[in-house]
Scaffold this motif. Sequence first.
Motif, PDB file in Angstrom:
ATOM      1  N   TYR A 279      -5.271 -10.641 -24.033  1.00 20.89           N
ATOM      2  CA  TYR A 279      -4.841  -9.278 -23.728  1.00 20.89           C
ATOM      3  C   TYR A 279      -5.627  -8.718 -22.549  1.00 20.89           C
ATOM      4  O   TYR A 279      -6.707  -9.195 -22.212  1.00 20.89           O
ATOM      5  CB  TYR A 279      -4.985  -8.349 -24.934  1.00 20.89           C
ATOM      6  CG  TYR A 279      -6.407  -8.015 -25.310  1.00 20.89           C
ATOM      7  CD1 TYR A 279      -7.075  -6.950 -24.722  1.00 20.89           C
ATOM      8  CD2 TYR A 279      -7.065  -8.746 -26.275  1.00 20.89           C
ATOM      9  CE1 TYR A 279      -8.377  -6.638 -25.077  1.00 20.89           C
ATOM     10  CE2 TYR A 279      -8.351  -8.438 -26.640  1.00 20.89           C
ATOM     11  CZ  TYR A 279      -9.011  -7.380 -26.031  1.00 20.89           C
ATOM     12  OH  TYR A 279     -10.291  -7.085 -26.382  1.00 20.89           O
ATOM     13  N   ILE A 280      -5.038  -7.699 -21.929  1.00 19.83           N
ATOM     14  CA  ILE A 280      -5.697  -6.878 -20.916  1.00 19.83           C
ATOM     15  C   ILE A 280      -5.601  -5.441 -21.401  1.00 19.83           C
ATOM     16  O   ILE A 280      -4.518  -4.961 -21.700  1.00 19.83           O
ATOM     17  CB  ILE A 280      -5.010  -6.994 -19.542  1.00 19.83           C
ATOM     18  CG1 ILE A 280      -5.135  -8.402 -18.983  1.00 19.83           C
ATOM     19  CG2 ILE A 280      -5.619  -5.992 -18.562  1.00 19.83           C
ATOM     20  CD1 ILE A 280      -4.435  -8.585 -17.654  1.00 19.83           C
ATOM     21  N   ARG A 281      -6.745  -4.781 -21.463  1.00 23.89           N
ATOM     22  CA  ARG A 281      -6.772  -3.377 -21.868  1.00 23.89           C
ATOM     23  C   ARG A 281      -7.244  -2.555 -20.671  1.00 23.89           C
ATOM     24  O   ARG A 281      -8.318  -2.785 -20.138  1.00 23.89           O
ATOM     25  CB  ARG A 281      -7.707  -3.175 -23.044  1.00 23.89           C
ATOM     26  CG  ARG A 281      -7.716  -1.733 -23.538  1.00 23.89           C
ATOM     27  CD  ARG A 281      -8.541  -1.569 -24.779  1.00 23.89           C
ATOM     28  NE  ARG A 281      -7.924  -2.362 -25.854  1.00 23.89           N
ATOM     29  CZ  ARG A 281      -8.618  -2.902 -26.849  1.00 23.89           C
ATOM     30  NH1 ARG A 281      -9.907  -2.755 -26.926  1.00 23.89           N
ATOM     31  NH2 ARG A 281      -7.993  -3.600 -27.778  1.00 23.89           N
ATOM     32  N   ASP A 282      -6.419  -1.599 -20.265  1.00 23.70           N
ATOM     33  CA  ASP A 282      -6.741  -0.730 -19.138  1.00 23.70           C
ATOM     34  C   ASP A 282      -7.599   0.424 -19.637  1.00 23.70           C
ATOM     35  O   ASP A 282      -7.157   1.241 -20.431  1.00 23.70           O
ATOM     36  CB  ASP A 282      -5.453  -0.210 -18.499  1.00 23.70           C
ATOM     37  CG  ASP A 282      -5.694   0.527 -17.206  1.00 23.70           C
ATOM     38  OD1 ASP A 282      -6.866   0.685 -16.813  1.00 23.70           O
ATOM     39  OD2 ASP A 282      -4.704   0.941 -16.589  1.00 23.70           O
ATOM     40  N   LEU A 283      -8.835   0.493 -19.164  1.00 19.44           N
ATOM     41  CA  LEU A 283      -9.772   1.532 -19.574  1.00 19.44           C
ATOM     42  C   LEU A 283     -10.032   2.541 -18.465  1.00 19.44           C
ATOM     43  O   LEU A 283     -10.993   3.313 -18.538  1.00 19.44           O
ATOM     44  CB  LEU A 283     -11.098   0.902 -20.014  1.00 19.44           C
ATOM     45  CG  LEU A 283     -11.010  -0.117 -21.147  1.00 19.44           C
ATOM     46  CD1 LEU A 283     -12.357  -0.769 -21.370  1.00 19.44           C
ATOM     47  CD2 LEU A 283     -10.523   0.543 -22.410  1.00 19.44           C
ATOM     48  N   SER A 284      -9.183   2.575 -17.458  1.00 17.42           N
ATOM     49  CA  SER A 284      -9.415   3.428 -16.291  1.00 17.42           C
ATOM     50  C   SER A 284      -9.395   4.908 -16.650  1.00 17.42           C
ATOM     51  O   SER A 284     -10.268   5.666 -16.228  1.00 17.42           O
ATOM     52  CB  SER A 284      -8.371   3.149 -15.216  1.00 17.42           C
ATOM     53  OG  SER A 284      -8.429   1.798 -14.833  1.00 17.42           O
ATOM     54  N   GLU A 285      -8.413   5.331 -17.421  1.00 11.94           N
ATOM     55  CA  GLU A 285      -8.321   6.744 -17.788  1.00 11.94           C
ATOM     56  C   GLU A 285      -9.502   7.170 -18.656  1.00 11.94           C
ATOM     57  O   GLU A 285     -10.003   8.282 -18.534  1.00 11.94           O
ATOM     58  CB  GLU A 285      -7.003   7.036 -18.498  1.00 11.94           C
ATOM     59  CG  GLU A 285      -5.795   6.961 -17.587  1.00 11.94           C
ATOM     60  CD  GLU A 285      -5.898   7.919 -16.412  1.00 11.94           C
ATOM     61  OE1 GLU A 285      -6.328   9.078 -16.606  1.00 11.94           O
ATOM     62  OE2 GLU A 285      -5.553   7.509 -15.302  1.00 11.94           O
ATOM     63  N   LEU A 286      -9.945   6.306 -19.544  1.00 12.53           N
ATOM     64  CA  LEU A 286     -11.095   6.601 -20.386  1.00 12.53           C
ATOM     65  C   LEU A 286     -12.346   6.812 -19.535  1.00 12.53           C
ATOM     66  O   LEU A 286     -13.105   7.755 -19.752  1.00 12.53           O
ATOM     67  CB  LEU A 286     -11.316   5.470 -21.386  1.00 12.53           C
ATOM     68  CG  LEU A 286     -12.494   5.612 -22.337  1.00 12.53           C
ATOM     69  CD1 LEU A 286     -12.263   6.794 -23.273  1.00 12.53           C
ATOM     70  CD2 LEU A 286     -12.692   4.333 -23.113  1.00 12.53           C
ATOM     71  N   HIS A 287     -12.551   5.956 -18.532  1.00 19.17           N
ATOM     72  CA  HIS A 287     -13.702   6.104 -17.647  1.00 19.17           C
ATOM     73  C   HIS A 287     -13.599   7.381 -16.817  1.00 19.17           C
ATOM     74  O   HIS A 287     -14.605   8.052 -16.595  1.00 19.17           O
ATOM     75  CB  HIS A 287     -13.833   4.881 -16.733  1.00 19.17           C
ATOM     76  CG  HIS A 287     -14.474   3.719 -17.398  1.00 19.17           C
ATOM     77  ND1 HIS A 287     -15.828   3.516 -17.397  1.00 19.17           N
ATOM     78  CD2 HIS A 287     -13.948   2.690 -18.106  1.00 19.17           C
ATOM     79  CE1 HIS A 287     -16.121   2.421 -18.057  1.00 19.17           C
ATOM     80  NE2 HIS A 287     -14.990   1.890 -18.494  1.00 19.17           N
ATOM     81  N   ARG A 288     -12.401   7.712 -16.372  1.00 17.38           N
ATOM     82  CA  ARG A 288     -12.233   8.937 -15.574  1.00 17.38           C
ATOM     83  C   ARG A 288     -12.513  10.185 -16.415  1.00 17.38           C
ATOM     84  O   ARG A 288     -13.116  11.147 -15.948  1.00 17.38           O
ATOM     85  CB  ARG A 288     -10.832   8.987 -14.984  1.00 17.38           C
ATOM     86  CG  ARG A 288     -10.641   7.975 -13.881  1.00 17.38           C
ATOM     87  CD  ARG A 288      -9.301   8.113 -13.179  1.00 17.38           C
ATOM     88  NE  ARG A 288      -9.136   7.004 -12.282  1.00 17.38           N
ATOM     89  CZ  ARG A 288      -8.247   6.032 -12.448  1.00 17.38           C
ATOM     90  NH1 ARG A 288      -7.404   6.057 -13.456  1.00 17.38           N
ATOM     91  NH2 ARG A 288      -8.170   5.043 -11.591  1.00 17.38           N
ATOM     92  N   LYS A 289     -12.072  10.177 -17.686  1.00 17.13           N
ATOM     93  CA  LYS A 289     -12.354  11.304 -18.569  1.00 17.13           C
ATOM     94  C   LYS A 289     -13.849  11.433 -18.836  1.00 17.13           C
ATOM     95  O   LYS A 289     -14.384  12.535 -18.867  1.00 17.13           O
ATOM     96  CB  LYS A 289     -11.613  11.143 -19.900  1.00 17.13           C
ATOM     97  CG  LYS A 289     -10.142  11.401 -19.805  1.00 17.13           C
ATOM     98  CD  LYS A 289      -9.489  11.225 -21.162  1.00 17.13           C
ATOM     99  CE  LYS A 289      -7.989  11.402 -21.068  1.00 17.13           C
ATOM    100  NZ  LYS A 289      -7.337  11.186 -22.375  1.00 17.13           N
ATOM    101  N   ASN A 290     -14.525  10.310 -19.030  1.00 19.60           N
ATOM    102  CA  ASN A 290     -15.965  10.354 -19.265  1.00 19.60           C
ATOM    103  C   ASN A 290     -16.718  10.860 -18.044  1.00 19.60           C
ATOM    104  O   ASN A 290     -17.696  11.607 -18.175  1.00 19.60           O
ATOM    105  CB  ASN A 290     -16.487   8.986 -19.668  1.00 19.60           C
ATOM    106  CG  ASN A 290     -16.128   8.605 -21.080  1.00 19.60           C
ATOM    107  OD1 ASN A 290     -15.840   9.475 -21.888  1.00 19.60           O
ATOM    108  ND2 ASN A 290     -16.133   7.316 -21.357  1.00 19.60           N
ATOM    109  N   GLN A 291     -16.293  10.492 -16.866  1.00 26.26           N
ATOM    110  CA  GLN A 291     -16.941  10.980 -15.642  1.00 26.26           C
ATOM    111  C   GLN A 291     -16.717  12.478 -15.488  1.00 26.26           C
ATOM    112  O   GLN A 291     -17.613  13.207 -15.077  1.00 26.26           O
ATOM    113  CB  GLN A 291     -16.431  10.230 -14.421  1.00 26.26           C
ATOM    114  CG  GLN A 291     -16.974   8.836 -14.309  1.00 26.26           C
ATOM    115  CD  GLN A 291     -16.445   8.117 -13.090  1.00 26.26           C
ATOM    116  OE1 GLN A 291     -15.484   8.557 -12.458  1.00 26.26           O
ATOM    117  NE2 GLN A 291     -17.043   6.988 -12.761  1.00 26.26           N
ATOM    118  N   ALA A 292     -15.520  12.942 -15.810  1.00 28.52           N
ATOM    119  CA  ALA A 292     -15.236  14.382 -15.706  1.00 28.52           C
ATOM    120  C   ALA A 292     -16.048  15.167 -16.727  1.00 28.52           C
ATOM    121  O   ALA A 292     -16.548  16.253 -16.427  1.00 28.52           O
ATOM    122  CB  ALA A 292     -13.746  14.641 -15.912  1.00 28.52           C
ATOM    123  N   ASP A 293     -16.226  14.643 -17.931  1.00 30.72           N
ATOM    124  CA  ASP A 293     -17.017  15.308 -18.957  1.00 30.72           C
ATOM    125  C   ASP A 293     -18.489  15.354 -18.577  1.00 30.72           C
ATOM    126  O   ASP A 293     -19.204  16.307 -18.889  1.00 30.72           O
ATOM    127  CB  ASP A 293     -16.852  14.633 -20.305  1.00 30.72           C
ATOM    128  CG  ASP A 293     -15.459  14.861 -20.900  1.00 30.72           C
ATOM    129  OD1 ASP A 293     -14.776  15.797 -20.436  1.00 30.72           O
ATOM    130  OD2 ASP A 293     -15.070  14.112 -21.802  1.00 30.72           O
TER     131      ASP A 293
END
Length: 109
Positions: free
Chosen positions: A92-106
Motif C-alpha cells: 500500500y501507499i498512504r498519502d500523509l501530506s494533508e496530515l503533515h500540512r495540518k500539523n505544521q499549521a497547528d
Amino acid sequence: MKKIILFNLLFCIVAVFIAFNYFNIKSRSAVVFNYVEGYMETNYGIDGENIILVENNFRRGMGLFEIEVKDKVTNTYYFFEVDIRDDYSLIYIRDLSELHRKNQADNKR
C-alpha cells in the motif's frame, strides 16, 4: 591456527550479512521512490521529472518506508508511507501530506 580460520570465517559471514542488508535496503528504497513517483504522476498529474527525493527513511521495526518528496515547480512537499513485500511488490501507499500540512499549521499558531 584454528582460531585464525574460525575468526576469518566469522568475519566473512558477518561482512556478507551486513553487505546484503545494506544493498537490500538501498534497492528497496529505489523501488519505493519509483512507486511514489508513479502514484504522484497518476493522482496529482505531476511530471516525474519534477519530483525530487528529499528524505527516505526505513522504519526497521515496522518494515515501512517514510518518504518525503518535493515538486520542483510548485515547491510543495509530499509525504508518503509505503509498504512493500520481500519480492518488491506493493502492499500500500498512504498519502500523509494533508496530515503533515495540518500539523505544521497547528504548530505555527
